[in-house]
Design an enzyme around this catalytic site. Structure first.
Site, mmCIF file in Angstrom:
data_model
loop_
_atom_site.group_PDB
_atom_site.id
_atom_site.type_symbol
_atom_site.label_atom_id
_atom_site.label_comp_id
_atom_site.label_asym_id
_atom_site.label_seq_id
_atom_site.Cartn_x
_atom_site.Cartn_y
_atom_site.Cartn_z
ATOM 1 N N GLU A 52 -4.059 -9.403 3.987
ATOM 2 C CA GLU A 52 -4.780 -8.970 5.179
ATOM 3 C C GLU A 52 -5.934 -9.888 5.564
ATOM 4 O O GLU A 52 -6.143 -10.158 6.764
ATOM 5 C CB GLU A 52 -5.291 -7.534 4.992
ATOM 6 C CG GLU A 52 -4.218 -6.459 5.113
ATOM 7 C CD GLU A 52 -3.480 -6.192 3.819
ATOM 8 O OE1 GLU A 52 -2.676 -5.245 3.779
ATOM 9 O OE2 GLU A 52 -3.710 -6.937 2.832
ATOM 10 N N GLU A 110 0.826 -1.207 0.000
ATOM 11 C CA GLU A 110 0.000 0.000 0.000
ATOM 12 C C GLU A 110 0.861 1.259 0.000
ATOM 13 O O GLU A 110 0.483 2.275 -0.587
ATOM 14 C CB GLU A 110 -0.933 -0.026 1.207
ATOM 15 C CG GLU A 110 -2.010 -1.103 1.085
ATOM 16 C CD GLU A 110 -2.898 -1.198 2.299
ATOM 17 O OE1 GLU A 110 -4.115 -0.994 2.160
ATOM 18 O OE2 GLU A 110 -2.379 -1.468 3.399
#
Length: 246
Positions: free
Chosen positions: A127, A107
């Site tokens: 995640e 990210e």
């Protein structure tokens, strides 16, 4: 310090420097990224963000810290606020990725305008396998980069993407075969940008990142500003004089 910072005339080179933790993103690193952003907001320059060429960009968020965070920490946007600030920097940014860029590390790379990587780079969003979501930008930046269906596949499965696939799907702009060439490639890309007008670069980035509703009004106003800029007149005069027959 979790970051090493090299200041050049037209750019900052920021290197993640937590090798013992695989450059895991913790609160202190985030604090230092905010300091970098404050510097580049006050004095806009290009940014090269890298983990170096040691086979790791960032292995994700620091799981030890992440495990202890509660709902109020999530609402505080600890990582996403820093990454959004990087995304909104006035001048273009390039992430140079060697080895894994996973979870929050991926990210962070997505928050930059462009990405170059080595052949051994790997991107992934694991995640959901840890019981959370990719909450620091991947849910909206990844679809913009690779398309909604492919982004959903990567976010839902946690599957990793190697350098060859990353280039093919538009996740990265360039791949270099050997780590030794990574930073040279990133600097070459920034050098090409630096040949342009700094104000034109800033306003072009602002226009590209603006929501659709802002166009064409933002483009028109930005162009109006640039048409009155001395740099535009100088550059166009130089161009015409070079083309003039001798």
């Amino acid at each position: 310090m979790s970051l090493r910072i090299e200041e050049l005339s037209d750019r900052l080179v920021v290197t993640l420097d937590r090798p013992e933790k695989r450059n895991a993103i913790d609160a202190e690193l985030i604090r230092q990224l905010h300091e970098v952003c404050a510097e580049l907001e006050a004095r806009p320059r290009l940014l090269l963000l890298t983990g170096g060429v040691d086979g790791i960009f960032a292995g994700g968020a620091d799981i030890g810290q992440l495990r202890e965070r509660g709902r109020l920490d999530a609402l505080a946007a600890i990582n996403s606020a820093a990454f959004a600030r990087i995304r909104a920097l006035p001048m273009p940014t390039v992430a140079a990725v060697d080895g894994p860029a996973l979870g929050g590390g991926a990210e962070l790379a997505y928050a930059c305008d462009l990405r170059v990587c080595t052949a051994r780079a790997v991107f992934g969003q694991p995640e959901v396998r840890l019981g959370i979501l990719a909450g620091a930008g991947a849910t909206h930046r990844l679809p913009a980069l690779v398309g909604e269906a492919r982004a959903k596949e990567l976010l839902f499965t946690g599957r990793r993407v190697d350098a060859e696939e990353a280039l093919r799907i538009g996740l990265v702009n360039r791949v270099v075969p050997e780590p030794d060439g990574l930073l040279d490639c990133a600097h070459e890309l920034l050098d090409e940008m630096a040949k342009g007008s700094a104000l034109a670069l800033r306003l072009t980035k602002l226009a590209v990142d603006a929501p659709a509703a802002a166009h064409p009004h933002l483009d028109l106003v930005s162009q109006a500003v640039l048409f009155e800029d001395d740099e535009k007149y100088r550059r166009m005069t130089d161009f015409l004089e070079r083309r003039r027959p001798r």
